[in-house]
Write a protein that holds these residues in place. Structure first.
Motif, PDB file in Angstrom:
ATOM      1  N   GLY A 167      33.083  45.234  43.061  1.00 12.17           N
ATOM      2  CA  GLY A 167      34.315  45.345  42.019  1.00 12.17           C
ATOM      3  C   GLY A 167      34.218  44.819  40.879  1.00 12.17           C
ATOM      4  O   GLY A 167      34.395  45.285  39.604  1.00 12.17           O
ATOM      5  N   LYS A 168      33.006  44.023  40.637  1.00 12.23           N
ATOM      6  CA  LYS A 168      32.638  43.499  39.004  1.00 12.23           C
ATOM      7  C   LYS A 168      31.646  43.957  38.744  1.00 12.23           C
ATOM      8  O   LYS A 168      30.775  44.734  39.250  1.00 12.23           O
ATOM      9  N   ARG A 169      31.458  44.052  37.293  1.00 16.89           N
ATOM     10  CA  ARG A 169      30.505  44.657  36.633  1.00 16.89           C
ATOM     11  C   ARG A 169      29.237  43.815  36.388  1.00 16.89           C
ATOM     12  O   ARG A 169      29.114  42.891  35.402  1.00 16.89           O
ATOM     13  N   MET A 218      33.929  37.021  51.282  1.00 16.57           N
ATOM     14  CA  MET A 218      35.078  36.987  50.299  1.00 16.57           C
ATOM     15  C   MET A 218      35.005  37.963  49.131  1.00 16.57           C
ATOM     16  O   MET A 218      33.883  38.360  48.641  1.00 16.57           O
ATOM     17  N   VAL A 219      36.120  38.782  49.189  1.00 22.87           N
ATOM     18  CA  VAL A 219      36.062  39.799  47.970  1.00 22.87           C
ATOM     19  C   VAL A 219      37.421  39.467  47.093  1.00 22.87           C
ATOM     20  O   VAL A 219      38.442  38.822  47.668  1.00 22.87           O
ATOM     21  N   ASN A 220      37.485  40.083  45.734  1.00 23.32           N
ATOM     22  CA  ASN A 220      38.392  40.099  45.004  1.00 23.32           C
ATOM     23  C   ASN A 220      39.144  41.362  44.875  1.00 23.32           C
ATOM     24  O   ASN A 220      38.586  42.293  44.522  1.00 23.32           O
ATOM     25  N   THR A 221      40.447  41.176  45.389  1.00 26.30           N
ATOM     26  CA  THR A 221      41.186  42.450  45.545  1.00 26.30           C
ATOM     27  C   THR A 221      41.660  43.120  44.242  1.00 26.30           C
ATOM     28  O   THR A 221      41.347  44.378  44.331  1.00 26.30           O
ATOM     29  N   SER A 243      43.701  37.404  46.189  1.00 23.59           N
ATOM     30  CA  SER A 243      44.212  38.239  45.278  1.00 23.59           C
ATOM     31  C   SER A 243      43.429  38.507  43.848  1.00 23.59           C
ATOM     32  O   SER A 243      43.882  39.411  42.925  1.00 23.59           O
ATOM     33  N   GLY A 244      42.436  37.766  43.394  1.00 27.81           N
ATOM     34  CA  GLY A 244      41.783  37.791  42.163  1.00 27.81           C
ATOM     35  C   GLY A 244      42.273  36.807  41.245  1.00 27.81           C
ATOM     36  O   GLY A 244      42.429  37.045  39.996  1.00 27.81           O
ATOM     37  N   ILE A 289      41.736  48.407  51.906  1.00 23.39           N
ATOM     38  CA  ILE A 289      40.404  48.145  51.913  1.00 23.39           C
ATOM     39  C   ILE A 289      39.757  47.486  53.407  1.00 23.39           C
ATOM     40  O   ILE A 289      38.445  47.434  53.631  1.00 23.39           O
ATOM     41  N   GLY A 290      40.760  47.626  54.320  1.00 21.75           N
ATOM     42  CA  GLY A 290      40.272  47.010  55.634  1.00 21.75           C
ATOM     43  C   GLY A 290      40.119  45.388  55.769  1.00 21.75           C
ATOM     44  O   GLY A 290      39.272  45.041  56.560  1.00 21.75           O
TER      45      GLY A 290
END
Length: 344
Positions: free
Chosen positions: A27-29, A48-51, A86-87, A110-111
């Motif tokens: 999701g990040k550039r 771990m991901v940033n929603t 949540s970001g 996003i599951g």
């Protein structure tokens, strides 16, 4: 010693804790996206991901809405357990541009397996009054998420505070007013060099609840053994990526060493699958290999703790040796040990 092993039920299976969540930059550039690792490190099927970042990357979000899965986008196995925060770090210097309802909706679409509540991290540059308002804002957002969350995914309330009393009181308030499966302590990265303050905050959180305790951002080589010692159940880290970007080679007990400082070696001292089959020069020239080794270094530290715990070995004996070569981390461990012994 507060180290413990538990299990957490998630939609993608049972999670054995304590555990590391490697941070994915999806999701990040950024060119620093986490390489595939879940096939090669079988006991590290986590991420771990940033929603917010995923939702705001329009082309990617469209693919996910059209049937592509998040795990396919990340290049990880289908059974990977994903923690979606949540970001909130994006809101450190800007206004919050989402809501608990929108964040929960995105996390579910996003599951993700574990949901982190929307939060407003603190800054050492803020006046105390501003940080206090952000603490209160995070509490309100967590309680709104609790009201709206009705799924089977564990919900972790994001908690902030620069003193142990604030963190302890926040968790107790959230326990009384909301329904949460665990708590995630944030805003510690900016004060990470103040080991005494950080360890006091974490131990206050551990003392305030028996539920799952996560620490945002401090899962690198220095802090990981301290977190395990203090009874933290999970943590996330970008250290393996950032260190590789600086060509630093991570080794438990030694920290990170720039490869440019190493001479006259044919092979590096680690026995992980990356280092055991490749020459020093090959690894030095390939940043992706260095990222993979650094992640193995973090995973192997977890394995050591699990092994010693399973055979009944005293973990403090290991940590006494683990930290003796570095004055700063040794002092941090001694401070943590003094505090832990007062609690046990």
């Amino acid at each position: 010693m507060l180290y413990r092993q538990r299990k957490l039920d998630t939609p993608h299976g049972e999670l054995q804790t304590p555990v590391l969540f490697p941070v994915s930059n999806i999701g990040k550039r950024s060119s620093d996206n986490t390489p595939e690792y879940t096939d090669s490190i079988p006991d590290l099927s986590t991420a771990m991901v940033n929603t917010r970042a995923i939702r705001n990357r329009q082309a990617q979000w469209d693919r996910l809405q059209d049937g592509e899965t998040l795990r396919d986008e990340m290049g990880v196995t289908d059974d990977t357990i994903v923690f979606a925060d949540s970001g909130g770090f994006d809101f450190q210097n800007r206004q919050i541009d989402t809501t608990p309802a929108k964040t929960l909706d995105t996390q579910r679409k996003i599951g993700a397996d574990i949901f982190g509540t929307v939060d407003a991290p603190l800054s050492r540059d803020n006046r105390q009054a501003k940080n206090q308002r952000r603490i209160s804002r995070s509490i309100d957002l967590a309680l709104k998420a609790s009201e709206k969350h009705s799924g089977e995914e564990p919900l972790f309330a994001s908690v902030h505070g620069y003193d142990s009393e604030t963190v302890r009181n926040t968790i107790r308030h959230l326990e009384q007013e909301g329904t949460f499966d665990g708590y995630a302590i944030g805003s510690l990265v900016p004060i990470r060099t103040d080991y005494k303050k950080v360890t006091k905050i974490i131990l206050a959180a551990r003392r305030a609840t028996e539920k799952h305790l996560h620490v945002y951002g401090l899962g690198g080589l220095t802090y990981q053994p301290l977190l395990l010692y203090m009874g933290v159940d999970s943590f996330d880290s970008t250290a393996f990526i950032r260190s590789a970007g600086n060509r630093n080679y991570l080794m438990p007990g030694f920290g990170g060493e720039p490869l440019k400082n190493i001479e006259d070696l044919s092979y590096l001292p680690c026995a992980c699958p990356v280092c055991s089959t490749r020459s020093f020069e090959t690894i030095r020239e390939d940043r992706d290999l260095l990222v993979q080794h650094n992640l193995w270094a973090l995973a192997l530290e977890l394995r050591r703790f699990r092994y010693m715990y399973s055979i009944g070995e005293e973990l403090e004996t290991y940590l006494d040796l683990r930290f003796q070569g570095n004055e700063v981390t040794q002092r941090a461990y001694q401070m943590a040990k003094q505090q832990v012994r007062r609690l046990t």
